[in-house]
Design a protein around this motif. Structure first.
Motif, mmCIF file in Angstrom:
data_model
loop_
_atom_site.group_PDB
_atom_site.id
_atom_site.type_symbol
_atom_site.label_atom_id
_atom_site.label_comp_id
_atom_site.label_asym_id
_atom_site.label_seq_id
_atom_site.Cartn_x
_atom_site.Cartn_y
_atom_site.Cartn_z
ATOM 1 N N SER A 36 52.572 34.770 43.331
ATOM 2 C CA SER A 36 51.163 35.169 43.321
ATOM 3 C C SER A 36 50.774 35.866 44.616
ATOM 4 O O SER A 36 50.085 36.894 44.603
ATOM 5 C CB SER A 36 50.283 33.939 43.096
ATOM 6 O OG SER A 36 48.911 34.277 43.159
ATOM 7 N N SER A 68 45.287 29.011 44.918
ATOM 8 C CA SER A 68 45.319 29.095 43.461
ATOM 9 C C SER A 68 46.311 28.122 42.837
ATOM 10 O O SER A 68 46.146 27.725 41.683
ATOM 11 C CB SER A 68 45.669 30.520 43.026
ATOM 12 O OG SER A 68 46.962 30.881 43.482
ATOM 13 N N THR A 94 41.673 28.947 41.411
ATOM 14 C CA THR A 94 41.768 30.379 41.142
ATOM 15 C C THR A 94 40.514 31.114 41.587
ATOM 16 O O THR A 94 40.583 32.200 42.175
ATOM 17 C CB THR A 94 42.010 30.608 39.649
ATOM 18 O OG1 THR A 94 43.216 29.932 39.263
ATOM 19 C CG2 THR A 94 42.143 32.080 39.337
ATOM 20 N N VAL A 120 41.816 38.227 37.298
ATOM 21 C CA VAL A 120 41.660 37.721 35.930
ATOM 22 C C VAL A 120 42.909 37.991 35.104
ATOM 23 O O VAL A 120 43.422 37.110 34.397
ATOM 24 C CB VAL A 120 40.414 38.351 35.276
ATOM 25 C CG1 VAL A 120 40.351 37.977 33.798
ATOM 26 C CG2 VAL A 120 39.151 37.891 35.985
ATOM 27 N N VAL A 121 43.443 39.222 35.187
ATOM 28 C CA VAL A 121 44.628 39.577 34.398
ATOM 29 C C VAL A 121 45.842 38.764 34.855
ATOM 30 O O VAL A 121 46.611 38.240 34.028
ATOM 31 C CB VAL A 121 44.893 41.089 34.508
ATOM 32 C CG1 VAL A 121 46.226 41.440 33.852
ATOM 33 C CG2 VAL A 121 43.770 41.875 33.846
ATOM 34 N N TYR A 122 46.026 38.645 36.164
ATOM 35 C CA TYR A 122 47.178 37.896 36.659
ATOM 36 C C TYR A 122 47.077 36.420 36.300
ATOM 37 O O TYR A 122 48.096 35.777 36.021
ATOM 38 C CB TYR A 122 47.296 38.049 38.174
ATOM 39 C CG TYR A 122 48.493 37.316 38.745
ATOM 40 C CD1 TYR A 122 49.751 37.895 38.729
ATOM 41 C CD2 TYR A 122 48.372 36.023 39.276
ATOM 42 C CE1 TYR A 122 50.860 37.226 39.216
ATOM 43 C CE2 TYR A 122 49.469 35.353 39.766
ATOM 44 C CZ TYR A 122 50.706 35.952 39.733
ATOM 45 O OH TYR A 122 51.795 35.280 40.213
ATOM 46 N N GLN A 123 45.870 35.882 36.289
ATOM 47 C CA GLN A 123 45.709 34.475 35.942
ATOM 48 C C GLN A 123 46.127 34.223 34.498
ATOM 49 O O GLN A 123 46.764 33.204 34.190
ATOM 50 C CB GLN A 123 44.254 34.047 36.151
ATOM 51 C CG GLN A 123 43.989 32.580 35.893
ATOM 52 C CD GLN A 123 44.736 31.695 36.868
ATOM 53 O OE1 GLN A 123 45.035 32.121 37.989
ATOM 54 N NE2 GLN A 123 45.026 30.473 36.473
ATOM 55 N N GLN A 124 45.783 35.125 33.595
ATOM 56 C CA GLN A 124 46.213 34.971 32.210
ATOM 57 C C GLN A 124 47.722 35.080 32.081
ATOM 58 O O GLN A 124 48.361 34.321 31.344
ATOM 59 C CB GLN A 124 45.535 36.035 31.331
ATOM 60 C CG GLN A 124 44.028 36.001 31.375
ATOM 61 C CD GLN A 124 43.465 34.627 31.073
ATOM 62 O OE1 GLN A 124 43.862 33.976 30.110
ATOM 63 N NE2 GLN A 124 42.523 34.172 31.889
ATOM 64 N N PHE A 125 48.325 36.030 32.813
ATOM 65 C CA PHE A 125 49.784 36.157 32.796
ATOM 66 C C PHE A 125 50.445 34.896 33.337
ATOM 67 O O PHE A 125 51.454 34.426 32.794
ATOM 68 C CB PHE A 125 50.191 37.378 33.634
ATOM 69 C CG PHE A 125 51.649 37.404 33.997
ATOM 70 C CD1 PHE A 125 52.612 37.725 33.058
ATOM 71 C CD2 PHE A 125 52.061 37.099 35.295
ATOM 72 C CE1 PHE A 125 53.955 37.747 33.392
ATOM 73 C CE2 PHE A 125 53.401 37.118 35.633
ATOM 74 C CZ PHE A 125 54.350 37.439 34.680
ATOM 75 N N GLU A 126 49.883 34.331 34.393
ATOM 76 C CA GLU A 126 50.463 33.125 34.982
ATOM 77 C C GLU A 126 50.326 31.925 34.050
ATOM 78 O O GLU A 126 51.263 31.130 33.891
ATOM 79 C CB GLU A 126 49.787 32.832 36.315
ATOM 80 C CG GLU A 126 50.349 31.626 37.037
ATOM 81 C CD GLU A 126 49.610 31.353 38.331
ATOM 82 O OE1 GLU A 126 48.631 30.560 38.298
ATOM 83 O OE2 GLU A 126 49.977 31.929 39.357
ATOM 84 N N ASN A 127 49.163 31.782 33.423
ATOM 85 C CA ASN A 127 48.924 30.621 32.568
ATOM 86 C C ASN A 127 49.806 30.621 31.327
ATOM 87 O O ASN A 127 50.297 29.563 30.914
ATOM 88 C CB ASN A 127 47.457 30.563 32.158
ATOM 89 C CG ASN A 127 46.551 30.183 33.312
ATOM 90 O OD1 ASN A 127 46.991 29.614 34.304
ATOM 91 N ND2 ASN A 127 45.278 30.523 33.195
ATOM 92 N N TYR A 128 49.994 31.785 30.713
ATOM 93 C CA TYR A 128 50.658 31.824 29.413
ATOM 94 C C TYR A 128 52.105 32.309 29.471
ATOM 95 O O TYR A 128 52.830 32.168 28.480
ATOM 96 C CB TYR A 128 49.868 32.726 28.452
ATOM 97 C CG TYR A 128 48.501 32.184 28.152
ATOM 98 C CD1 TYR A 128 48.322 31.136 27.267
ATOM 99 C CD2 TYR A 128 47.373 32.716 28.779
ATOM 100 C CE1 TYR A 128 47.065 30.629 26.988
ATOM 101 C CE2 TYR A 128 46.110 32.212 28.518
ATOM 102 C CZ TYR A 128 45.955 31.172 27.618
ATOM 103 O OH TYR A 128 44.704 30.676 27.375
#
Length: 376
Positions: free
Chosen positions: A214, A241, A249, A276-284
């Motif tokens: 990250s 984060s 985050t 926002v985009v990186y958080q979705q990539f990291e979560n899923y």
């Protein structure tokens, strides 16, 4: 009336009273129990380092103190660095605020064909009712904020003290626990303790790896945008984060957005979109894969354990859910009897073949033949 009925009623009332007393005591001590649980997992996380230093002849208490001292020095140094950087940026932003306001007003006038001026906007803001109410509420809430900060510091000190005792007196604690158990149970307790140390260490490793990824991703973005203090901001985003659950985050992304705003207000929107985009990539995508590799649990189980932990204990549950579930799964796996899986294509997602044709094709052939008469 039967002679046993009064005794049964008294016993039922006594049990009900004990239940109510136990529930009251549990809710009164829930904060302390949560702190002890956090301290226990923190002690498990530093157990490998302490044991390695103690194995080289150092006293265990001194080894634990040195580990905590290193963590404290790193944390204080990082906070001081970010605090000085943030203070300087806030001063610059306040000095440049009229310029930012003029640029926003000019954009609004050109886009929406209005005739706004900075003086009118400032007067409307200074004489607005919501600003006066905000100032009054802030003045009355200073005491509440101070109380909250002091309570948080006391809680942090309590967690460090408990974790220090758990790590420094780990062997003594294990001996005390095993002394009240038969030898067969002692082996199980020691095995569970070792599994908990391994899984907690793996979880910390996975979090550190995700913090590194990250931080590197956000560092590239900040360098491309020309935002100052990109290395410090990248470290901030990576650590906050990953090691502050639920709200980490948002806290991590707020500071880069603030610094980017001092360079160009539009850069703040770019940083927000990237966060926002990186958080979705990291979560899923990233977190389930890394967690399943280091903690050895299925990605779906890792995601479900975080959701369940958050529902049960909030941020603390989200932080310790994965190592707790991994420890429980590994411990139970040692006692579950397993058998060899038969060599069948259906195990690998295929069809069962018979004489060169799958069973489903044979059935379809019989149906097309009108029920399947015998061979003539």
């Amino acid at each position: 009336m039967p002679g046993w009925l009064p005794r049964a009623m008294v016993l039922a009332l006594a049990l009900y009273g004990c239940f109510q007393l136990g529930s009251w005591a549990f809710y009164q001590l829930i904060g302390l129990l949560t702190n002890v649980l956090i301290a226990f997992f923190l002690a498990l996380a530093i157990e490998p380092a302490v044991s390695r230093m103690a194995g080289r002849g150092m006293r265990r208490g001194l080894a634990t103190f040195l580990v905590f001292l290193a963590v404290l020095i790193a944390g204080v140094g990082f906070v001081v660095l970010l605090g000085s950087m943030l203070a300087g940026q806030i001063v610059d932003m306040v000095e440049e605020f009229p310029k930012y306001l003029d640029s926003v007003i000019n954009w609004v006038n050109q886009t929406f064909h209005t005739e706004l001026s900075r003086v009118e906007v400032q007067d409307s803001l200074l004489h607005s009712d919501w600003l006066q109410r905000y100032v009054q509420n802030s003045a009355t809430g200073v005491l509440d904020v101070s109380t909250t900060v002091l309570g948080g510091l006391f809680r942090l000190l309590m967690i460090f003290l408990f974790s220090f005792y758990f790590a420094a007196d780990g062997p003594r604690l294990r001996r005390a626990l095993c002394s009240v158990l038969p030898p067969s149970r002692q082996t199980e307790v020691l095995r569970a303790w070792e599994i908990a140390v391994d899984k907690t260490g793996g979880y910390i490793y996975s979090r550190g790896l995700m913090a590194l990824i990250s931080g590197a991703a956000h560092y590239i973005l900040l360098v491309v945008l020309g935002v100052p203090y990109a290395p410090a901001l990248a470290v901030w985003v990576g650590l906050v984060s990953q090691f502050i659950p639920t709200i980490g985050t948002y806290l991590a992304g707020a500071l880069p957005m603030l610094i980017a705003f001092t360079v160009d207000p539009w850069y703040a929107l770019w940083v927000l979109g990237f966060v926002v985009v990186y958080q979705q990539f990291e979560n899923y995508a990233l977190q389930p894969k890394l967690t399943s590799k280091t903690v050895d649990i299925h990605p779906a189980v890792a995601f479900g354990s975080v959701v369940a932990g958050t529902a049960l204990m909030g941020a603390v549950g989200a932080l310790i859910a994965i190592p707790a579930v991994a420890t429980l799964q590994a411990f139970l796996g040692a006692y579950v009897k397993r058998y060899d899986v038969m060599d069948d294509p259906r195990v690998h997602g295929g069809h069962r073949w018979r004489r060169g044709r799958p069973v489903l094709s044979r059935i379809r052939g019989v149906v097309r033949g009108g029920g399947g008469g015998g061979r003539r």
